[in-house]
Design a protein around this motif. Structure first.
Motif, mmCIF file in Angstrom:
data_model
loop_
_atom_site.group_PDB
_atom_site.id
_atom_site.type_symbol
_atom_site.label_atom_id
_atom_site.label_comp_id
_atom_site.label_asym_id
_atom_site.label_seq_id
_atom_site.Cartn_x
_atom_site.Cartn_y
_atom_site.Cartn_z
ATOM 1 N N PRO A 145 6.710 -2.116 -48.822
ATOM 2 C CA PRO A 145 5.364 -2.626 -48.500
ATOM 3 C C PRO A 145 5.451 -3.852 -47.607
ATOM 4 O O PRO A 145 6.432 -4.596 -47.647
ATOM 5 N N MET A 146 4.419 -4.057 -46.780
ATOM 6 C CA MET A 146 4.411 -5.200 -45.865
ATOM 7 C C MET A 146 4.412 -6.505 -46.660
ATOM 8 O O MET A 146 3.691 -6.633 -47.636
ATOM 9 N N PRO A 147 5.209 -7.487 -46.205
ATOM 10 C CA PRO A 147 5.187 -8.785 -46.900
ATOM 11 C C PRO A 147 3.854 -9.492 -46.696
ATOM 12 O O PRO A 147 3.182 -9.279 -45.692
ATOM 13 N N LEU A 148 3.455 -10.314 -47.686
ATOM 14 C CA LEU A 148 2.195 -11.049 -47.572
ATOM 15 C C LEU A 148 2.323 -12.115 -46.482
ATOM 16 O O LEU A 148 3.359 -12.757 -46.369
ATOM 17 N N PRO A 149 1.262 -12.309 -45.683
ATOM 18 C CA PRO A 149 1.334 -13.368 -44.663
ATOM 19 C C PRO A 149 1.138 -14.746 -45.298
ATOM 20 O O PRO A 149 0.019 -15.168 -45.546
ATOM 21 N N LEU A 150 2.258 -15.441 -45.569
ATOM 22 C CA LEU A 150 2.186 -16.772 -46.185
ATOM 23 C C LEU A 150 1.534 -17.784 -45.264
ATOM 24 O O LEU A 150 0.988 -18.789 -45.704
ATOM 25 N N GLY B 273 7.076 -19.940 -38.127
ATOM 26 C CA GLY B 273 6.895 -18.924 -39.165
ATOM 27 C C GLY B 273 6.584 -17.548 -38.593
ATOM 28 O O GLY B 273 6.954 -16.530 -39.172
ATOM 29 N N SER B 274 5.930 -17.522 -37.433
ATOM 30 C CA SER B 274 5.534 -16.232 -36.856
ATOM 31 C C SER B 274 6.759 -15.374 -36.538
ATOM 32 O O SER B 274 6.719 -14.147 -36.692
ATOM 33 N N PHE B 275 7.852 -16.028 -36.114
ATOM 34 C CA PHE B 275 9.053 -15.236 -35.818
ATOM 35 C C PHE B 275 9.648 -14.656 -37.093
ATOM 36 O O PHE B 275 10.026 -13.478 -37.126
ATOM 37 N N PHE B 276 9.704 -15.468 -38.164
ATOM 38 C CA PHE B 276 10.276 -14.962 -39.419
ATOM 39 C C PHE B 276 9.409 -13.868 -40.010
ATOM 40 O O PHE B 276 9.908 -12.908 -40.590
ATOM 41 N N ARG B 277 8.092 -14.019 -39.843
ATOM 42 C CA ARG B 277 7.197 -12.959 -40.315
ATOM 43 C C ARG B 277 7.451 -11.668 -39.511
ATOM 44 O O ARG B 277 7.503 -10.593 -40.070
ATOM 45 N N TRP B 278 7.616 -11.818 -38.200
ATOM 46 C CA TRP B 278 7.885 -10.654 -37.343
ATOM 47 C C TRP B 278 9.149 -9.929 -37.828
ATOM 48 O O TRP B 278 9.158 -8.698 -37.969
ATOM 49 N N VAL B 279 10.215 -10.705 -38.113
ATOM 50 C CA VAL B 279 11.468 -10.115 -38.589
ATOM 51 C C VAL B 279 11.256 -9.450 -39.945
ATOM 52 O O VAL B 279 11.711 -8.318 -40.176
ATOM 53 N N ASN B 280 10.535 -10.130 -40.849
ATOM 54 C CA ASN B 280 10.322 -9.571 -42.190
ATOM 55 C C ASN B 280 9.531 -8.269 -42.143
ATOM 56 O O ASN B 280 9.845 -7.330 -42.887
ATOM 57 N N VAL B 281 8.508 -8.229 -41.279
ATOM 58 C CA VAL B 281 7.716 -6.998 -41.158
ATOM 59 C C VAL B 281 8.584 -5.883 -40.578
ATOM 60 O O VAL B 281 8.564 -4.740 -41.044
#
Lengths: 115, 133
Positions: free
Chosen positions: B103-108, B86-94
């Protein structure tokens, strides 16, 4: 980890490249610690654990060997106010952790405990 | 998705980067580096969970029964898997949010980590209380 010859400089008082460099170093350390903990499995689960130790050590080495490249890219990015994100490094490290976790789950569920 | 180059020139960024991070404008490199450090913090969290899962299996053989040991260990390892991936997808989304100035996506992953950690702790508490002295 900048080489002294090229002396990369930047005007960022927040020291972003250095902090990011250290964050990668800490990740390398965590990777080595994970490899050391995997070693504890060796007497219980046999040779297969070697793949886990190897994968963690190779990832740690790969991060270490590419440190300078990332640092220089960050310094250049700060200097020119635009930067290509390190997508290859992030994808590779995340993939490595996912593989380690999958191998770990496989070990716990399917490899018999050796007396 | 439109090409971000206002001059119409080909994208000077790497092939992978221009494919995954399309559109928008180049963010401040400081934000890109901050995003990278946050990603690495999640990766280290994942590695800690990984080491925890291994430790439960390796060091608690005398303390926990085989089934409970397996359960806790797999729970921690699955948590490590979810957070690591998930950390990689969060990195891409941010990174995408920064490019499009959204706005920054919420950290699911934060509630996943909190609930997972609490679950493991709860299992251990029940085990310690129920264990015959």
């Amino acid at each position: 980890m900048a080489s002294r010859r090229e002396a990369p400089w930047h005007g960022d008082a927040g020291l972003q490249p250095e902090r990011t460099d250290l964050a990668w170093s800490r990740t390398t350390l965590s990777m080595v610690i994970a490899a050391a903990v995997f070693l504890r499995w060796l007497p219980h689960h046999g040779w297969f654990v070697g793949t886990l130790v190897g994968a963690a050590v190779v990832t740690a080495l790969a991060i270490n060997l590419t440190q300078k490249h990332r640092f220089h890219r960050a310094v250049r990015g700060i200097k020119h106010e635009t930067m290509d994100p390190h997508i290859g490094s992030t994808a590779a490290v995340a993939a490595s952790v996912v593989v380690l976790a999958l191998l770990g789950i496989y070990t716990v569920l399917f490899l018999p405990l050796q007396p | 998705m439109s090409e971000d180059s206002s001059t119409g020139a080909p994208d000077p960024r790497g092939r992978l980067t221009s494919r995954i991070l399309r559109g928008g404008t180049e963010p401040d490199p400081r934000f890109t580096l901050a995003n990278e450090r946050t990603f690495l913090a999640w990766i280290r969290t994942s590695l800690a969970l990984l080491a925890g899962g291994v430790a439960v299996e390796a060091f608690m053989a005398e303390l926990l029964g085989p089934e409970l040991r397996k359960t806790i260990s797999v729970l921690l390892l699955v948590l490590a898997l979810v957070i690591g991936g998930g950390s990689f997808f969060r990195w891409v989304n941010v990174e995408r949010a920064m490019r499009s100035k959204a706005p920054m996506p919420l950290p699911l992953m934060a509630p996943v980590l909190a609930i997972g950690g609490a679950l493991v702790a709860a299992i251990m508490v029940v085990f310690v209380i129920a264990r015959p002295a």
